[in-house]
Design a protein around this motif. Structure first.
Motif, PDB file in Angstrom:
ATOM      1  N   PRO A  35       0.834  -1.206   0.000  1.00  0.00           N
ATOM      2  CA  PRO A  35       0.000   0.000   0.000  1.00  0.00           C
ATOM      3  C   PRO A  35       0.867   1.253   0.000  1.00  0.00           C
ATOM      4  CG  PRO A  35      -0.845  -1.606   1.565  1.00  0.00           C
ATOM      5  CD  PRO A  35       0.478  -2.124   1.106  1.00  0.00           C
ATOM      6  N   GLY A  36       0.490   2.222  -0.798  1.00  0.00           N
ATOM      7  CA  GLY A  36       1.293   3.430  -0.918  1.00  0.00           C
ATOM      8  C   GLY A  36       2.382   3.260  -1.968  1.00  0.00           C
ATOM      9  N   ALA A  37       3.452   4.009  -1.808  1.00  0.00           N
ATOM     10  CA  ALA A  37       4.563   3.942  -2.763  1.00  0.00           C
ATOM     11  C   ALA A  37       5.277   2.603  -2.649  1.00  0.00           C
ATOM     12  CB  ALA A  37       5.540   5.088  -2.506  1.00  0.00           C
ATOM     13  N   ASP A  38       5.544   1.950  -3.788  1.00  0.00           N
ATOM     14  CA  ASP A  38       6.228   0.662  -3.788  1.00  0.00           C
ATOM     15  C   ASP A  38       7.726   0.861  -3.573  1.00  0.00           C
ATOM     16  OD1 ASP A  38       3.804  -0.488  -4.334  1.00  0.00           O
ATOM     17  OD2 ASP A  38       4.162  -0.684  -6.481  1.00  0.00           O
ATOM     18  N   PRO A  39       8.306   0.281  -2.529  1.00  0.00           N
ATOM     19  CA  PRO A  39       9.729   0.486  -2.261  1.00  0.00           C
ATOM     20  C   PRO A  39      10.611  -0.341  -3.187  1.00  0.00           C
ATOM     21  CG  PRO A  39       8.807  -1.023  -0.662  1.00  0.00           C
ATOM     22  CD  PRO A  39       7.659  -0.546  -1.499  1.00  0.00           C
ATOM     23  N   VAL A  40      11.808   0.170  -3.449  1.00  0.00           N
ATOM     24  CA  VAL A  40      12.837  -0.573  -4.180  1.00  0.00           C
ATOM     25  C   VAL A  40      13.583  -1.434  -3.167  1.00  0.00           C
ATOM     26  CG1 VAL A  40      14.939  -0.404  -5.554  1.00  0.00           C
ATOM     27  CG2 VAL A  40      13.071   1.214  -5.940  1.00  0.00           C
ATOM     28  N   VAL A  41      13.586  -2.755  -3.374  1.00  0.00           N
ATOM     29  CA  VAL A  41      14.269  -3.637  -2.427  1.00  0.00           C
ATOM     30  C   VAL A  41      15.692  -3.972  -2.876  1.00  0.00           C
ATOM     31  CG1 VAL A  41      12.159  -4.617  -1.501  1.00  0.00           C
ATOM     32  CG2 VAL A  41      13.207  -5.674  -3.500  1.00  0.00           C
ATOM     33  N   LYS A  42      15.956  -3.810  -4.182  1.00  0.00           N
ATOM     34  CA  LYS A  42      17.330  -3.976  -4.655  1.00  0.00           C
ATOM     35  C   LYS A  42      17.426  -3.350  -6.040  1.00  0.00           C
ATOM     36  CE  LYS A  42      21.231  -7.128  -4.736  1.00  0.00           C
ATOM     37  NZ  LYS A  42      21.722  -8.470  -4.370  1.00  0.00           N
ATOM     38  N   SER A  43      18.593  -2.823  -6.362  1.00  0.00           N
ATOM     39  CA  SER A  43      18.804  -2.234  -7.682  1.00  0.00           C
ATOM     40  C   SER A  43      20.210  -2.556  -8.151  1.00  0.00           C
ATOM     41  CB  SER A  43      18.586  -0.720  -7.645  1.00  0.00           C
ATOM     42  OG  SER A  43      19.561  -0.091  -6.828  1.00  0.00           O
ATOM     43  N   GLY A  44      20.419  -2.403  -9.429  1.00  0.00           N
ATOM     44  CA  GLY A  44      21.732  -2.640 -10.006  1.00  0.00           C
ATOM     45  C   GLY A  44      21.853  -1.926 -11.332  1.00  0.00           C
ATOM     46  N   ALA A  45      23.074  -1.753 -11.806  1.00  0.00           N
ATOM     47  CA  ALA A  45      23.299  -1.051 -13.068  1.00  0.00           C
ATOM     48  C   ALA A  45      24.512  -1.624 -13.763  1.00  0.00           C
ATOM     49  CB  ALA A  45      23.479   0.447 -12.823  1.00  0.00           C
ATOM     50  N   THR A  46      24.578  -1.428 -15.081  1.00  0.00           N
ATOM     51  CA  THR A  46      25.705  -1.935 -15.865  1.00  0.00           C
ATOM     52  C   THR A  46      25.817  -1.155 -17.158  1.00  0.00           C
ATOM     53  OG1 THR A  46      26.682  -3.904 -16.855  1.00  0.00           O
ATOM     54  CG2 THR A  46      24.315  -3.636 -17.092  1.00  0.00           C
ATOM     55  N   ARG A  47      26.981  -1.194 -17.773  1.00  0.00           N
ATOM     56  CA  ARG A  47      27.165  -0.702 -19.133  1.00  0.00           C
ATOM     57  C   ARG A  47      27.500  -1.839 -20.094  1.00  0.00           C
ATOM     58  NH1 ARG A  47      27.481   4.695 -19.994  1.00  0.00           N
ATOM     59  NH2 ARG A  47      27.627   6.038 -18.150  1.00  0.00           N
ATOM     60  N   SER A  48      27.515  -3.083 -19.573  1.00  0.00           N
ATOM     61  CA  SER A  48      27.932  -4.229 -20.389  1.00  0.00           C
ATOM     62  C   SER A  48      26.790  -4.855 -21.168  1.00  0.00           C
ATOM     63  CB  SER A  48      28.568  -5.297 -19.485  1.00  0.00           C
ATOM     64  OG  SER A  48      27.610  -5.816 -18.594  1.00  0.00           O
ATOM     65  N   GLY A  49      25.557  -4.389 -20.982  1.00  0.00           N
ATOM     66  CA  GLY A  49      24.439  -4.913 -21.752  1.00  0.00           C
ATOM     67  C   GLY A  49      23.433  -5.687 -20.937  1.00  0.00           C
ATOM     68  N   SER A  50      23.832  -6.296 -19.802  1.00  0.00           N
ATOM     69  CA  SER A  50      22.885  -7.048 -18.991  1.00  0.00           C
ATOM     70  C   SER A  50      23.296  -6.971 -17.529  1.00  0.00           C
ATOM     71  CB  SER A  50      22.814  -8.518 -19.428  1.00  0.00           C
ATOM     72  OG  SER A  50      24.058  -9.157 -19.238  1.00  0.00           O
ATOM     73  N   VAL A  51      22.301  -7.085 -16.646  1.00  0.00           N
ATOM     74  CA  VAL A  51      22.548  -7.022 -15.218  1.00  0.00           C
ATOM     75  C   VAL A  51      21.543  -7.927 -14.526  1.00  0.00           C
ATOM     76  CG1 VAL A  51      21.068  -4.986 -14.976  1.00  0.00           C
ATOM     77  CG2 VAL A  51      22.760  -5.487 -13.201  1.00  0.00           C
ATOM     78  N   ALA A  52      21.977  -8.628 -13.480  1.00  0.00           N
ATOM     79  CA  ALA A  52      21.115  -9.546 -12.743  1.00  0.00           C
ATOM     80  C   ALA A  52      21.039  -9.129 -11.284  1.00  0.00           C
ATOM     81  CB  ALA A  52      21.634 -10.976 -12.852  1.00  0.00           C
ATOM     82  N   LEU A  53      19.895  -9.387 -10.670  1.00  0.00           N
ATOM     83  CA  LEU A  53      19.679  -9.123  -9.256  1.00  0.00           C
ATOM     84  C   LEU A  53      19.357 -10.429  -8.541  1.00  0.00           C
ATOM     85  CD1 LEU A  53      17.355  -5.969  -9.388  1.00  0.00           C
ATOM     86  CD2 LEU A  53      19.840  -6.015  -9.082  1.00  0.00           C
ATOM     87  N   THR A  54      19.890 -10.608  -7.350  1.00  0.00           N
ATOM     88  CA  THR A  54      19.614 -11.782  -6.525  1.00  0.00           C
ATOM     89  C   THR A  54      19.532 -11.336  -5.076  1.00  0.00           C
ATOM     90  OG1 THR A  54      20.865 -13.197  -8.041  1.00  0.00           O
ATOM     91  CG2 THR A  54      20.387 -14.092  -5.874  1.00  0.00           C
ATOM     92  N   LEU A  55      18.509 -11.815  -4.360  1.00  0.00           N
ATOM     93  CA  LEU A  55      18.417 -11.522  -2.943  1.00  0.00           C
ATOM     94  C   LEU A  55      17.613 -12.621  -2.258  1.00  0.00           C
ATOM     95  CD1 LEU A  55      15.747  -8.796  -2.143  1.00  0.00           C
ATOM     96  CD2 LEU A  55      15.989  -9.785  -4.407  1.00  0.00           C
ATOM     97  N   PRO A  56      17.813 -12.814  -0.949  1.00  0.00           N
ATOM     98  CA  PRO A  56      17.064 -13.845  -0.229  1.00  0.00           C
ATOM     99  C   PRO A  56      15.567 -13.595  -0.339  1.00  0.00           C
ATOM    100  CG  PRO A  56      18.900 -13.054   1.093  1.00  0.00           C
ATOM    101  CD  PRO A  56      18.802 -12.142  -0.083  1.00  0.00           C
ATOM    102  N   CYS A  57      14.805 -14.669  -0.453  1.00  0.00           N
ATOM    103  CA  CYS A  57      13.372 -14.536  -0.667  1.00  0.00           C
ATOM    104  C   CYS A  57      12.628 -14.174   0.615  1.00  0.00           C
ATOM    105  CB  CYS A  57      12.797 -15.822  -1.254  1.00  0.00           C
ATOM    106  SG  CYS A  57      11.045 -15.670  -1.669  1.00  0.00           S
ATOM    107  N   ALA A  58      11.710 -13.243   0.474  1.00  0.00           N
ATOM    108  CA  ALA A  58      10.710 -12.949   1.494  1.00  0.00           C
ATOM    109  C   ALA A  58       9.373 -12.908   0.770  1.00  0.00           C
ATOM    110  CB  ALA A  58      10.992 -11.603   2.160  1.00  0.00           C
TER     111      ALA A  58
END
Length: 288
Positions: free
Chosen positions: A78-101
């Motif tokens: 409810p309300g603004a959706d928070p960012v739980v993880k972010s990432g950036a790259t200039r190589s063309g692709s980027v992956a995110l991984t974090l423990p599940c909740a």
């Protein structure tokens, strides 16, 4: 939360509305001098992998120039959706991984040239992506690619290998118990399914998303399959026989739901291994 919910974690599926698009990737219009239809930003729908982690990825595909690519994994609340993880790259692709909740998640990707993509929102329950029951044999150290598989083993027009068609027979036997009509083995879906199994076996990973960022819908469309109103994919690793892999899938509620979905009319089954390593299995479903 303003985004529609998708399927539970552990499976990838899509009910297409209007013109079919990739199930877990949105495509931005070409800009900044790139050829229309070539340069695009894609983002994978978040899901739980076989080690109970939330994973997502984004990529710039078909782009002739470099640009910063950023992906944000958001949780719908409810309300603004928070960012739980972010990432950036200039190589063309980027992956995110974090423990599940447990919760509802979606991913947003943008590049510095103004392209963007937003995934479907999905409710993740932290169940693994598949439930193989057989213990995989150790993968040999020798390099190489999976041996080519024949595309027909019976009368003219038969699709798939004997193992793959036995999986199809078992699928249709289960569907008959639930009052569903049998699935037909589609050559293009089989090509997509076998290609993914072979790629996983060759590169030593186990995921619905290819290591180059392609979703299962990207692979289905690349195999030439057109049309369709609903799609799904099951994967498994380590089961030595068609009966064993079907037992695994039928004892997993999400995978069973795909097999027993009466809406689907066609299927592709692909089985591949690298050397003497474990078999990798893929089922791709579609409704036509």
């Amino acid at each position: 939360m303003r985004r529609p919910l998708g399927v539970l974690a552990g499976l990838v599926s899509l009910a297409a509305l209007g013109t079919p698009t990739p199930a877990d990737a949105a495509t931005a219009a070409a800009a900044g001098g790139e050829a229309a239809g070539r340069c695009r930003v894609t983002v994978a729908t978040p899901r739980v992998n076989d080690t109970a982690q939330i994973v997502s990825s984004a990529a710039r595909q078909g782009c002739r120039t470099d640009a910063l690519l950023r992906v944000r994994l958001k949780r719908a609340v409810p309300g603004a959706d928070p960012v739980v993880k972010s990432g950036a790259t200039r190589s063309g692709s980027v992956a995110l991984t974090l423990p599940c909740a447990p919760g509802v998640y979606y991913a947003v990707a943008t590049d510095h040239r103004g392209r963007g993509a937003t995934s479907r929102a999905v409710r993740l329950t932290c169940a693994p992506a598949s439930t193989p029951t057989a213990t995989p044999r150790p993968t040999p150290t020798a390099t190489g690619t999976p041996a080519p598989q024949p595309t027909a083993t019976g009368p003219a027009g038969t699709v798939g290998t004997a193992e793959e068609n036995e999986v199809l027979r078992l699928v249709n036997a289960e569907r008959a118990k639930g009052g569903c009509r049998p699935l037909k083995h589609d050559a293009q879906l089989r090509a997509a399914a076998y290609g993914h199994s072979a790629d996983m076996a060759a590169k030593g990973y186990f995921d619905h998303t290819s290591q180059d960022g392609r979703s299962f819908m990207d692979r289905i469309r690349a195999a030439g399959f057109t049309g369709g109103t609903a799609f799904a994919e099951n994967i498994a690793k380590g089961q030595a026989t068609p009966a064993a892999v079907m037992n695994s899938w039928m004892n997993s509620s999400g995978h069973r739901a795909n097999i027993m979905n009466c809406r689907y009319t066609v299927i592709g089954v692909g089985a591949a291994r690298k050397g003497q390593g474990p078999l990798h299995w893929t089922q791709d479903f579609a409704a036509r």
